[in-house]
Design a protein around this motif. Structure first.
Motif, PDB file in Angstrom:
ATOM      1  N   ILE A 205     -23.055 -17.269  30.258  1.00  0.00           N
ATOM      2  CA  ILE A 205     -24.384 -18.003  30.721  1.00  0.00           C
ATOM      3  C   ILE A 205     -23.850 -19.272  31.572  1.00  0.00           C
ATOM      4  O   ILE A 205     -24.385 -19.594  32.575  1.00  0.00           O
ATOM      5  N   ASN A 206     -23.056 -19.951  30.638  1.00  0.00           N
ATOM      6  CA  ASN A 206     -22.892 -21.373  31.355  1.00  0.00           C
ATOM      7  C   ASN A 206     -21.803 -21.091  32.451  1.00  0.00           C
ATOM      8  O   ASN A 206     -21.830 -21.791  33.557  1.00  0.00           O
ATOM      9  N   LYS A 207     -21.002 -20.015  32.507  1.00  0.00           N
ATOM     10  CA  LYS A 207     -20.117 -19.587  33.806  1.00  0.00           C
ATOM     11  C   LYS A 207     -21.063 -19.372  34.788  1.00  0.00           C
ATOM     12  O   LYS A 207     -20.868 -19.702  35.980  1.00  0.00           O
ATOM     13  N   ALA A 208     -21.970 -18.457  34.685  1.00  0.00           N
ATOM     14  CA  ALA A 208     -23.118 -18.018  35.482  1.00  0.00           C
ATOM     15  C   ALA A 208     -23.698 -19.465  36.068  1.00  0.00           C
ATOM     16  O   ALA A 208     -24.153 -19.663  37.390  1.00  0.00           O
ATOM     17  N   ARG A 209     -24.121 -20.273  35.051  1.00  0.00           N
ATOM     18  CA  ARG A 209     -24.927 -21.631  35.541  1.00  0.00           C
ATOM     19  C   ARG A 209     -24.113 -22.311  36.422  1.00  0.00           C
ATOM     20  O   ARG A 209     -24.581 -22.965  37.419  1.00  0.00           O
ATOM     21  N   GLU A 210     -22.771 -22.360  36.035  1.00  0.00           N
ATOM     22  CA  GLU A 210     -21.884 -23.222  36.843  1.00  0.00           C
ATOM     23  C   GLU A 210     -21.944 -22.735  38.249  1.00  0.00           C
ATOM     24  O   GLU A 210     -21.779 -23.375  39.308  1.00  0.00           O
ATOM     25  N   THR A 211     -21.783 -21.265  38.482  1.00  0.00           N
ATOM     26  CA  THR A 211     -21.673 -20.696  39.671  1.00  0.00           C
ATOM     27  C   THR A 211     -22.897 -21.086  40.481  1.00  0.00           C
ATOM     28  O   THR A 211     -23.075 -21.400  41.619  1.00  0.00           O
ATOM     29  N   GLU A 212     -24.061 -20.822  39.729  1.00  0.00           N
ATOM     30  CA  GLU A 212     -25.431 -21.190  39.998  1.00  0.00           C
ATOM     31  C   GLU A 212     -25.762 -22.571  40.749  1.00  0.00           C
ATOM     32  O   GLU A 212     -26.218 -22.935  41.817  1.00  0.00           O
ATOM     33  N   ASP A 213     -25.205 -23.671  39.764  1.00  0.00           N
ATOM     34  CA  ASP A 213     -25.155 -25.005  40.338  1.00  0.00           C
ATOM     35  C   ASP A 213     -24.280 -25.291  41.484  1.00  0.00           C
ATOM     36  O   ASP A 213     -24.883 -26.124  42.422  1.00  0.00           O
ATOM     37  N   GLU A 214     -23.235 -24.530  41.688  1.00  0.00           N
ATOM     38  CA  GLU A 214     -22.415 -24.697  42.752  1.00  0.00           C
ATOM     39  C   GLU A 214     -23.249 -24.221  43.936  1.00  0.00           C
ATOM     40  O   GLU A 214     -22.972 -24.947  44.969  1.00  0.00           O
TER      41      GLU A 214
END
Length: 989
Positions: A205-214
């Motif tokens: 989820i964090n990785k997906a969130r980082e991608t989403e934040d980017e």
């Protein structure tokens, strides 16, 4: 995203099952707890309502008791208030006991008891109002009942029952939570597995969130880029309705993004643009590329029209346009400049077309050169005159065509235009097809928008016809002058030849009359004398008429008695009138002054001439002369004369014609009266010369009435010496005056000396201020004409020393300088007046007389000569010199020889001084040269020398002095050749 492993899936499934089981048991336990809690709450509600009823009844009882005891009604509640407080809890209990019949019956009993109690309380209150004693007795009687009445017992029983039920249900809560606790214990076993799975899930989820934040940051940057871009960006759907608009739209359209969203783009367009854009984008959608750019005007919110540039990218889905992405730039300023430039270009094209038409059709030679002398443009007339094609001369200079364009001749004027940035005018002669043509050439500088000179334009106008006409006029004038001089010589000779035999005839006749002759012979002698006298009068009239026509008839200005002259003229004709039987009398105004200033002989001639006409044309009757004073002031008096006769008269239509030369009333061969027809013409000319006038009228009593006027001055005229009343003395305006001329320029010396001598003055010359002081020591002068710039001692210093010596001799400054403040400097130095060179003789005479206190009215209203008012002057202008010498050829040649002899040396001195940078000497030499060029006028040289003098005096642009001197010397060498030819022509004439 990475692929999830099977163990992780099993763990997640087990965890999910565990959680599901736990949730189910938790839900079941929670549901049971909620049911129990609901029951507990139900019991609590019943207890709360019962306690409220008990409290209310107790409060009522206490209030009534207090009221009965104290009689204070403030303890009582309103009846409806107490009932309302009992009614609400009773009603709530009815709802709470609706499922229990026994409890409902018990509640009904409680309600009946409470109502009874309320009735009693109300009765007790009314009884207390009527008889407090009785109410108190009743209260004492009922005291036991108040504490143990049925309502209280019933309430206590019900409360006890409910409290027991509440304790029972609260005791079962722990037992009801055991399934939940068991489920929680079982679920803890799976927590470890779940934590690991959650850990892995959190990582993903964090990785997906980082991608989403980017992605979100990228989107934010993109939106910031869009909002911060200089252009307006928006999107529309297929129908052209705005789906997104950035904030820049406000500045472009005047509408906010919120106002535009959901609106169609056509709201910003005028109908013609709506149709044009609709067709354009339909074509793009179906046939064109996915991107396009177009310029068109939009309508701002405030009504103004703005030009924009719109770039559109089509977004397609399955080949169908779904959206338009647009970038719009404000190009209004650029478009306006472009349109203005296009309009300007159109105007320039029109102007250029007209200019080319003028160039093609102009009869003048027109050309343009750059600052280096290279031709940039020539017209067709230039090609015709010089025989050079445009293609061959453009970009080339005069030096490349020496035989046709004569660079040594035109280079100086080109240099003057470019270096001094001023126009130059000249006249030139060219040989075209073996024919001599004259041109008037104007050259002027061309400037760009920064006022920098980038070239020159020359216009040469063919003035051959004008020059030939001038030559013809000059030739005709010379012929006329020659004829006039021949006539004058002839008249002088004829006068001498006629007067000599006439004097002999008259003398012999007088001698014969003194001898003894027969009566018949005496009559013949008298006729001979009369005829001779008549012939002598005719000769005098012809001579006077000739002098009038040539302008050489002058008037004397002497003191005389006008009445005496009038009587003498009348008496001279009295015998002739009496011989014809005519009465001749006169009437003279008693107010007529005894002495006036004027020409008595011309007054005598006018009266005699008019009397002669009256006697000749009057057969019988009388002739009457009247002289009256018609106007008079401190300086002048005007006499009005009337001469009446009873003769034949003059027809009214001939009243003006008779004043013409050689005009007679009877012009036939058989005329009765003789005469040459000069009498009235000569009379009017004499009167006009004296500022008088004459007119002829018909006499009411038949005959002729002649009226004429003559003005005379009442004060003495200084330049005239006294003479007899019948004298005929004419003196020049400066007669007898002794004048010292201080002038270092030989040419100016000769001009001033000749002018003053012709005016009657005695002249001496001093070349500098020192000589002036020396001459004043042993001589006496009436006036000094002082040049300002002289060597050794200038005019200002000489004047100061003269004034320091206490001498009051009048001094007039005479200088070629025209600088501001020169006149004031002269006056401050002690000079009386100031005159600029070259002077006009009449102006000089007037200033001299004014300084001497002898103003001559004859010079009061002088006018400048024609040569001072010329717009275009020839290369060499000798008008002023001719006016000075009065066309005396010998004097003309003498002055021109002096000019040529001295000028070359002056140029050498000026050049040497400039080379040595001796600017004081250079200024002196430049001043001398300018004085000479004001007499012999060579127009370009006068301007160049003036510029040199100005730069040397102010110590400015000294680097241009030597080039200007060399240019002046070159022009002078050309002018010298022309001047020598002119002198040869003068010698031939």
């Amino acid at each position: 995203m990475k692929k999830i492993s099977s163990p992780l899936i099993i763990i997640f499934v087990a965890a999910i099952i565990s959680v599901a089981w736990f949730v189910y048991h938790a839900w079941s336990a929670d549901k049971l707890a909620m049911t129990n809690n609901e029951r507990v709450r139900h019991v609590n509600d019943k207890i709360r309502q019962l306690e409220q009823i008990a409290y209310t009844v107790k409060s009522m009882e206490s209030a009534v008791r207090a009221y009965v005891i104290t009689g204070d009604s403030g303890f009582l509640y309103r009846e409806d208030y107490m009932e309302a407080h009992l009614r609400t809890p009773l009603a709530n209990l009815m709802l709470l006991y609706k499922d229990n019949t026994a409890d409902q019956k018990q509640l009904d009993s409680l309600r009946a008891e409470i109502e009874k109690k309320i009735i009693f309380f109300n009765y007790l209150i009314r009884a207390n109002q009527e008889s407090p004693v009785m109410a108190g007795a009743m209260l004492q009687t009922r005291k036991p009942a108040f504490s143990t009445d049925a309502s209280s017992r019933l309430l206590a029983s019900m409360l006890q029952k409910e409290h027991a039920l509440l304790e029972n249900r609260l005791g079962n809560q722990l037992q009801n939570r055991s399934p939940y606790l068991f489920s929680l214990l079982i679920s803890i076993l799976f927590v470890g597995f779940l934590i690991w799975g959650i850990y892995q899930l959190v990582k993903m989820i964090n990785k997906a969130r980082e991608t989403e934040d980017e992605l979100r940051r990228s989107e934010k940057k993109y939106r910031q880029l869009i909002e911060g871009a200089g252009a307006t960006m928006f999107t529309t759907n297929r129908g052209g309705f705005f789906t997104y608009v950035n904030s820049k739209a406000l500045a472009l359209t005047g509408y906010t993004a919120e106002e535009l969203l959901g609106k169609q783009y056509t709201m910003l367009l005028d109908p013609p643009q709506q149709k044009e854009l609709r067709n354009f984008y339909e074509t793009q959608a179906f046939e064109g590329p996915d991107d396009s750019t177009i310029e068109f005007p939009i309508r701002h919110k405030n009504g103004e029209k703005k030009w924009v540039e719109q770039q559109v990218v089509l977004l397609r889905q399955h080949g169908v346009v779904k959206q338009y992405q647009c970038i719009v730039k404000d190009i209004h300023a650029r478009k306006m400049m472009q349109m203005k430039a296009e309009n300007t270009q159109k105007e320039l094209d029109i102007i250029n077309f007209r200019f080319q038409s003028v160039l093609r059709n102009s009869p003048s030679v027109i050309f343009i050169k750059d600052v280096y002398g290279r031709y940039q443009m020539v017209n067709e007339r230039f090609e015709e005159v010089f025989g050079i094609n445009k293609e061959h001369i453009l970009g080339r200079t005069d030096k490349e065509f020496p035989s046709k364009l004569k660079p040594e001749k035109y280079a100086p004027s080109d240099k003057e235009v470019v270096l001094h940035e001023r126009p130059v005018e000249m006249e030139d002669m060219l040989e075209i097809n073996n024919e001599t043509r004259y041109f008037f050439i104007t050259k002027f500088p061309l400037r760009d928008h920064t006022q920098r000179v980038y070239g020159l334009c020359g216009i040469a106008t063919d003035i051959t016809d004008r020059i030939e006409h001038e030559h013809a006029l000059i030739s005709a004038r010379k012929k006329a002058e020659h004829a006039r001089k021949t006539q004058e010589r002839f008249m002088a000779n004829m006068s001498h030849e006629i007067r000599t035999p006439l004097n002999g005839i008259i003398g012999i006749t007088n001698l014969l009359k003194q001898t003894e002759v027969q009566p018949e012979q005496k009559e013949y002698i008298t006729d001979i004398k009369e005829s001779a006298n008549n012939l002598l009068v005719l000769v005098e009239k012809i001579l006077d008429f000739s002098h009038l026509n040539s302008g050489k008839l002058t008037l004397a200005r002497v003191d005389f008695n006008p009445a005496h002259v009038i009587r003498k003229a009348l008496n001279s004709k009295r015998e002739e009138a009496e011989n014809k039987g005519l009465s001749l009398d006169m009437d003279i105004d008693l107010a007529m002054p005894e002495t006036v200033i004027g020409d008595p002989s011309r007054l005598h001639d006018v009266i005699v001439s008019l009397l002669d006409n009256s006697i000749r044309f009057t057969e019988k009757g009388s002739i009457h002369l009247s002289a009256q004073v018609s106007a008079k002031d401190e300086e002048q008096v005007t006499f009005s004369f009337e001469l009446r006769d009873t003769g034949m008269g003059i027809p009214e239509h001939l009243h003006e014609e008779v004043f013409e030369s050689f005009s007679q009333i009877q012009g036939s061969n058989d005329r009765k009266f003789g005469g040459a027809g000069l009498g009235l013409a000569l009379t009017r000319a004499l009167l006009k010369l004296q500022d008088g006038g004459i007119s002829i009228h018909n006499n009411e009593e038949a005959g002729t009435l002649v009226r004429f006027t003559i003005p005379y001055y009442l004060f003495a005229v200084p330049q005239q010496t006294a003479a007899s009343e019948t004298g005929n003395l004419h003196l020049p305006p400066l007669y007898g005056k002794s004048i010292l001329v201080a002038e270092d320029n030989l040419l100016n010396q000769k001009v001033a000396q000749r002018t003053l001598v012709q005016a009657g003055a005695k002249v001496e010359i001093a070349e500098n201020g020192v000589e002036v002081l020396n001459k004043l020591e042993g001589n006496t002068y009436d006036l000094i004409l002082m040049d300002i710039q002289m060597p050794t001692m200038d005019g200002l210093r000489a004047t100061r020393q003269i004034r320091d010596q206490g001498l009051g001799i009048p001094i007039i400054a005479m200088t070629a300088s025209a600088l501001k403040g020169d006149r004031e400097r002269c006056l401050l130095a002690g000079m009386n007046d100031y005159i600029a060179k070259p002077f006009i003789p009449n102006v000089l005479f007037q200033k001299i007389l004014e300084v001497l206190g002898e103003r001559d009215p004859g010079f009061a209203n002088f006018e400048a000569l024609d040569y001072e008012q010329q717009t275009h002057r020839p290369f060499i202008d000798l008008h002023y010199l001719r006016s000075i010498v009065d066309d005396d050829q010998d004097a003309m040649l003498d002055l021109l020889n002096t000019f040529l002899e001295r000028t070359a040396g002056m140029f050498d001195n000026l050049q040497n001084s400039a080379q040595l940078e001796n600017w004081e000497d250079a200024l002196q030499h430049a001043s001398l040269l300018r004085s000479s060029f004001m007499i012999v006028r060579i127009d370009p040289l006068s301007k160049i020398i003036l510029e040199i003098e100005h730069n040397v005096r102010n110590k400015t642009y000294l680097h241009t002095v030597m080039p200007d001197i060399n240019l002046a010397i070159k022009i002078y060498m050309d002018a010298q050749e022309v001047l020598k030819k002119e002198m040869e022509q003068i010698k031939k004439n």
